[in-house]
Design a protein around this motif. Sequence first.
Motif, PDB file in Angstrom:
ATOM      1  N   ASP A   1       0.816  -1.221   0.000  1.00  8.86           N
ATOM      2  CA  ASP A   1       0.000   0.000   0.000  1.00  8.86           C
ATOM      3  C   ASP A   1       0.845   1.265   0.000  1.00  8.86           C
ATOM      4  O   ASP A   1       0.400   2.318  -0.426  1.00  8.86           O
ATOM      5  CB  ASP A   1      -0.937   0.019   1.221  1.00  8.86           C
ATOM      6  N   ASN A   2       2.052   1.144   0.514  1.00  8.55           N
ATOM      7  CA  ASN A   2       2.909   2.331   0.559  1.00  8.55           C
ATOM      8  C   ASN A   2       4.010   2.318  -0.496  1.00  8.55           C
ATOM      9  O   ASN A   2       4.980   3.076  -0.394  1.00  8.55           O
ATOM     10  CB  ASN A   2       3.501   2.495   1.965  1.00  8.55           C
ATOM     11  N   ALA A   3       3.854   1.460  -1.499  1.00  5.71           N
ATOM     12  CA  ALA A   3       4.849   1.430  -2.592  1.00  5.71           C
ATOM     13  C   ALA A   3       4.811   2.768  -3.333  1.00  5.71           C
ATOM     14  O   ALA A   3       3.765   3.416  -3.399  1.00  5.71           O
ATOM     15  CB  ALA A   3       4.518   0.293  -3.550  1.00  5.71           C
ATOM     16  N   TRP A   4       5.951   3.157  -3.872  1.00  7.98           N
ATOM     17  CA  TRP A   4       6.050   4.462  -4.540  1.00  7.98           C
ATOM     18  C   TRP A   4       5.453   4.451  -5.946  1.00  7.98           C
ATOM     19  O   TRP A   4       5.296   5.485  -6.567  1.00  7.98           O
ATOM     20  CB  TRP A   4       7.516   4.930  -4.593  1.00  7.98           C
ATOM     21  N   SER A   5       5.209   3.260  -6.474  1.00 11.02           N
ATOM     22  CA  SER A   5       4.527   3.166  -7.775  1.00 11.02           C
ATOM     23  C   SER A   5       3.724   1.865  -7.803  1.00 11.02           C
ATOM     24  O   SER A   5       4.081   0.903  -7.123  1.00 11.02           O
ATOM     25  CB  SER A   5       5.553   3.189  -8.927  1.00 11.02           C
TER      26      SER A   5
END
Length: 360
Positions: free
Chosen positions: A235-239
């Motif tokens: 959910d907190n991936a940058w892409s």
Amino acid sequence: MKNNKDLRGWLSKFELDHPLVIAGPCSAETEEQVLKIAHELKNTDATVLRAGIWKPRTRPGNFEGVGALGLKWLQRAKKETGMLVATEVANKDHVKLALEHDIDILWIGARTTVSPFIVQEIADALAGTDKIVLVKNPVNPDLALWLGAIERLYTADIKKLGVIHRGFSTYEKTRYRNNPEWQIPIELQNRFPDLPLICDPSHIAGRRDIIFDICQTALDLNFDGLMVETHYDPDNAWSDAKQQITPTSLIQMMEDLKIRKTTDTEVDYRNALNTMRTQIDVVDHQLIEMLGKRMKISDKIGALKKEKNVAILQTRRWNEILGKMILEGEENNLSEEFVLKIFKAIHQESINHQKNIINS
Ligand code: PEP
Ligand code: MN
């Protein structure tokens, strides 16, 4: 393209009893993130760590990758875990840097495959390499463009080649981020049975919940591997946050997938049968979709006839359609009797649609 190279050779060297699994984040974000995910993936079926460092984003202003710095992180992850490492290259400078950093697998992204100029530039920069090169399908559903890219690399004497199916963009909204259009990789597979075929369910799906089903279809169609975007904190991936799964989900998925192994003739037979049945499912799905499209046009015709107060049944037009379809049927090895039956049913459904519109 003459197939006189051992295109499957690189794949069999992995000696896996399951499909090749390439896993890792959409993007390398920090050195800590790359190392953490690599160590978590080491305990899964994944043998290759993927991470994009040059990110071709549709719109500028989003995170566009950490750049060449990420190559060092991949090198370190490789040294610490023993996994092979893979990244996307989109021009000759990327290729040069990736080769200098001993990246094992270089893939060409969907936005690059559409451009023969850039593919040629990359092919020239890669010429003669013994690294594995994988070509994603172009963003648009154009088999010739995909084949063209493969041919350019093949001609540049790249021996370890493979392809990645990541779906095709459509103007219409579908349940997929990129429509799988399975008939296109099936056609590619028919033309080049020796070319290893990998499915990227993440970019087809665009969301987590349908990744499993896409992987199962790919395996039923005899794909050789999967490239799955994996992050310890999706959910907190940058892409591409919505489509990434955790290493734990990857382990569970690999356990739940029905993986067919070719060991004896009975298994060979069942695998072949299964592949063909899945191919039939793909075509049936297309048939229903096409019929739905046809009826939507009938609805529009109904609305127009209502406006102009014209009769629904136009016999001359109908006879013309039938005559044309019988001829086309013959060319496709379909009997006249069958074509008549099918089109009578289609015609009836079309009249019903128009009636509904006129009476509405
Ligand atoms: C990716 O693999 O992260 C990527 C950008 O893929 P594609 O080229 O398929 O869009
Ligand atoms: Mn991605």
